[in-house]
Each structure stands twice: as structure tokens, then as C-alpha cells.
Scaffold this active site. Structure first.
Site, PDB file in Angstrom:
ATOM      1  N   LYS A 191      49.435  28.697  40.510  1.00 58.20           N
ATOM      2  CA  LYS A 191      48.593  29.203  41.602  1.00 58.20           C
ATOM      3  C   LYS A 191      49.446  29.582  42.818  1.00 58.20           C
ATOM      4  CE  LYS A 191      44.721  30.046  43.820  1.00 58.20           C
ATOM      5  NZ  LYS A 191      44.942  29.881  45.235  1.00 58.20           N
ATOM      6  N   GLU A 198      49.837  37.774  45.594  1.00 55.57           N
ATOM      7  CA  GLU A 198      48.734  38.239  46.450  1.00 55.57           C
ATOM      8  C   GLU A 198      49.259  38.700  47.815  1.00 55.57           C
ATOM      9  OE1 GLU A 198      45.743  35.409  48.586  1.00 55.57           O
ATOM     10  OE2 GLU A 198      45.037  35.709  46.534  1.00 55.57           O
TER      11      GLU A 198
END
Length: 329
Positions: A191, A198
Site C-alpha cells: 500500500k 499515486e
């Protein structure tokens, strides 16, 4: 299944709602009494007045999911709840904790016979409808026992993907929307890198639209000066373009609502994962120039009020509800 759920904020509350829709029953706790009681009334969850009450209301083997801010708050909740759990119970951290912290927590809880799973959770404000992409680290038996919970929260096979990546059966890893990534810490590691990517994607879009915004400036030579409609460009890119994506969809929404993005802050915060990704790259001797540059771009935003930075703030507000207040003129 019954599950304890601690932390009912932007994502936590919607996760309880999604679990309820799938037939699971949550025992919920939040320090905000009104928040937990309202969610219980809405979903049929059982509101607990304390962590001790939440744990005592669950049958063994228990599963308790934490959805609280990373760092000292997460550790404080773990310290409070761990003595109340029994061997065979599972504690899941679904927040954005540092993967090294998660590995250490798993090792400490394993001495008590308690399984600790680190679960990277992506989906933001839209997870209730779309489902959450879940990246899980920790004991395989605990992951298997809690598979019904992960399946309920995840998008499921065939949803959310724009096109099939390959011809494969329904059991292909990751296709169900959740993945056991490996040993303790692996979920939060995956993550962390996800969030680093991102950062880079948002920065690339923002820089491109910042360039569009500057194309009409009087300082630009007339021969290459253009009066461009940024919202319209975002819309046309959404339709068949190679860069079409959910992230672009969110940017298009923001531009449609506020073409000059004046309601979004030019100061872009970093919540930690980008720094951790760059630190991990340094430790591993791996080059990450795009992600590193996007992180430094956020630092630079503190001194630059341009459209590009406002667009990054718009992305963060749209997918995660991150607050950004425009600076006074």
C-alpha cells in the site's frame, strides 16, 4: 461473521456499511458517542461504549479491525486492546501504518498467540459503492479465516477493472479485489508503494494541466499562445484516451465544478506514504525519480500557488476527503 470495528471516520464508517449490506454484524466503537450510535441505528451494528465492551461482546475467535490514524494513535489502541484478546484472535490494522511498525506489532502480538494482519486499504470515499482494494500481510491461517470479511469489502471478481489484464481463471491472485501479499508488513509495504505511485500520477496530471493553464498567459509568445478549456480537455481524455483513469475522472469532476480550482488549496500536504516509499527506495538502492520528484513537489507547493498544486489538492479532496483551504489573498 461478527467483527469489531474501531474508528468510524471517512472510510471506517463506510466499511461498516458495506459489511452490513453483505450480512456481517459489526460491533463498533468511536470516541464520538453520537457517531457510533448513529451508525449503529443505520446499519444494525452494536455500538460499544468502550473498547473493553466491544471486545467482550464478540465471540471467540474474535476479529477486530482498526481504522484509526497511523502512528501513536494506532499504537495506543493496540496497547489498550491487546491485553483483552485471547490466543486465536485476530487484530487487523486497515490504516496507513508504516510497514516496519506493522511487522514489529505482528511479532509482539504473536508471543500472545494473537494474529496481527496489516491491511493496506484503497478506495477512499467511493469504497462503499465501488468496494476497497485490500493488500494484506500476516499469518495465512488468519487471512483465510477472515476471507469472508475481505470478500465483502472488496469489489469482487469482474468489477472495477476496465479491461481484463490476461486470460485467467477466477482464482488468479488479486482478481477478487483483495490479496494476501505475504508475511507481516507486506500489506502495508504494498500500500505504501501504491500511494507513492499515486503521488507520481497526480503530479503528472497536475503539471500537464498547469502547463495548459499557463498557455494563455500574456508572457507567452502569440504564436504559441492558446486559450484552452481545461475541463473540456479532461473530458475528452476520459473517453478512449490512454491516460483515462478513475484519477482523471476525479480531476475532471473538480474542473467541471471549479474551472480555475480556486476553492482548492495551493498547499499540498503529504501524509507520510510518499516519504516512506522514497526512504525504502534509498534502503533498497532502487531509483524512483518520478515518485521522489512528486514528493519534493509537495514540499515546493508551500511556496507556489499555481494551478498544478491546486489540482493535486483537488485530487486529494475528491478521492479521500482531504481538507484544503485556499490561502487568503
Amino acid at each position: 461473521m461478527d467483527i469489531g470495528f474501531i474508528g468510524l471516520g471517512r472510510m471506517g464508517g463506510n466499511m461498516v456499511r458495506r459489511l452490513a449490506k453483505a450480512g456481517h454484524r459489526a460491533h463498533v466503537f468511536s470516541i464520538d458517542k453520537a457517531e457510533r450510535e448513529a451508525l449503529a441505528a443505520e446499519t444494525g451494528a452494536i455500538a460499544a461504549s468502550s473498547i473493553a465492551e466491544l471486545v467482550s461482546g464478540l465471540s471467540t475467535p474474535r476479529t477486530v479491525w482498526l481504522m484509526v490514524p497511523a502512528g501513536a494513535i494506532t499504537q495506543g489502541v493496540i496497547d489498550e486492546i491487546a491485553p483483552r484478546l485471547l490466543p486465536g484472535d485476530t487484530l487487523i490494522d486497515g490504516g496507513n501504518s508504516m510497514f516496519k511498525d506493522s511487522a514489529a506489532r505482528a511479532a509482539a502480538l504473536a508471543t500472545r498467540g494473537i494474529a496481527f494482519l496489516d491491511c493496506g486499504t484503497s478506495g477512499g470515499l467511493f469504497g462503499l459503492e465501488r468496494g476497497y482494494s485490500l493488500m494484506i500481510g500476516g499469518d495465512a491461517a488468519a487471512v483465510a479465516r477472515n476471507a469472508p470479511i475481505f470478500a465483502a469489502l472488496a469489489p469482487g471478481i469482474g468489477t472495477a477493472a476496465r479491461t481484463p489484464a490476461r486470460a485467467s481463471g477466477p482464482e488468479a491472485p488479486g482478481e477478487q479485489g483483495w490479496l494476501h501479499c505475504g508475511k507481516a508488513g507486506a500489506g502495508h509495504y504494498v500500500k505504501m508503494v501504491h500511494n507513492g505511485i499515486e503521488y507520481g500520477m497526480m503530479q503528472a496530471f497536475a503539471e500537464g494541466f498547469g502547463l495548459f493553464a499557463s498557455a494563455g498567459a500574456e508572457t507567452v509568445p502569440e504564436a504559441i499562445r492558446y486559450d484552452l478549456d481545461l475541463a473540456a480537455i479532461a473530458e475528452v481524455w476520459r473517453r478512449g484516451s490512454v491516460v483515462s483513469s478513475w484519477l482523471l475522472d476525479l480531476g475532471a469532476d473538480a474542473l467541471a465544478e471549479d474551472p480555475d480550482l480556486s476553492t482548492f488549496s495551493p498547499r499540498v500536504a503529504d501524509s507520510g506514504e510518499g516519504r516512506w516509499t522514497v526512504q525504502a527506495a534509498i534502503e533498497q538502492g532502487v531509483s524512483l525519480p518520478v515518485i521522489a520528484a512528486s514528493l519534493f513537489g509537495r514540499f515546493a507547493s508551500h511556496d507556489d500557488g499555481g494551478v498544478a498544486n491546486r489540482m493535486v489538492s483537488a485530487f486529494r479532496a475528491k478521492f479521500g476527503g482531504h481538507k484544503g483551504v485556499p490561502e487568503a489573498n
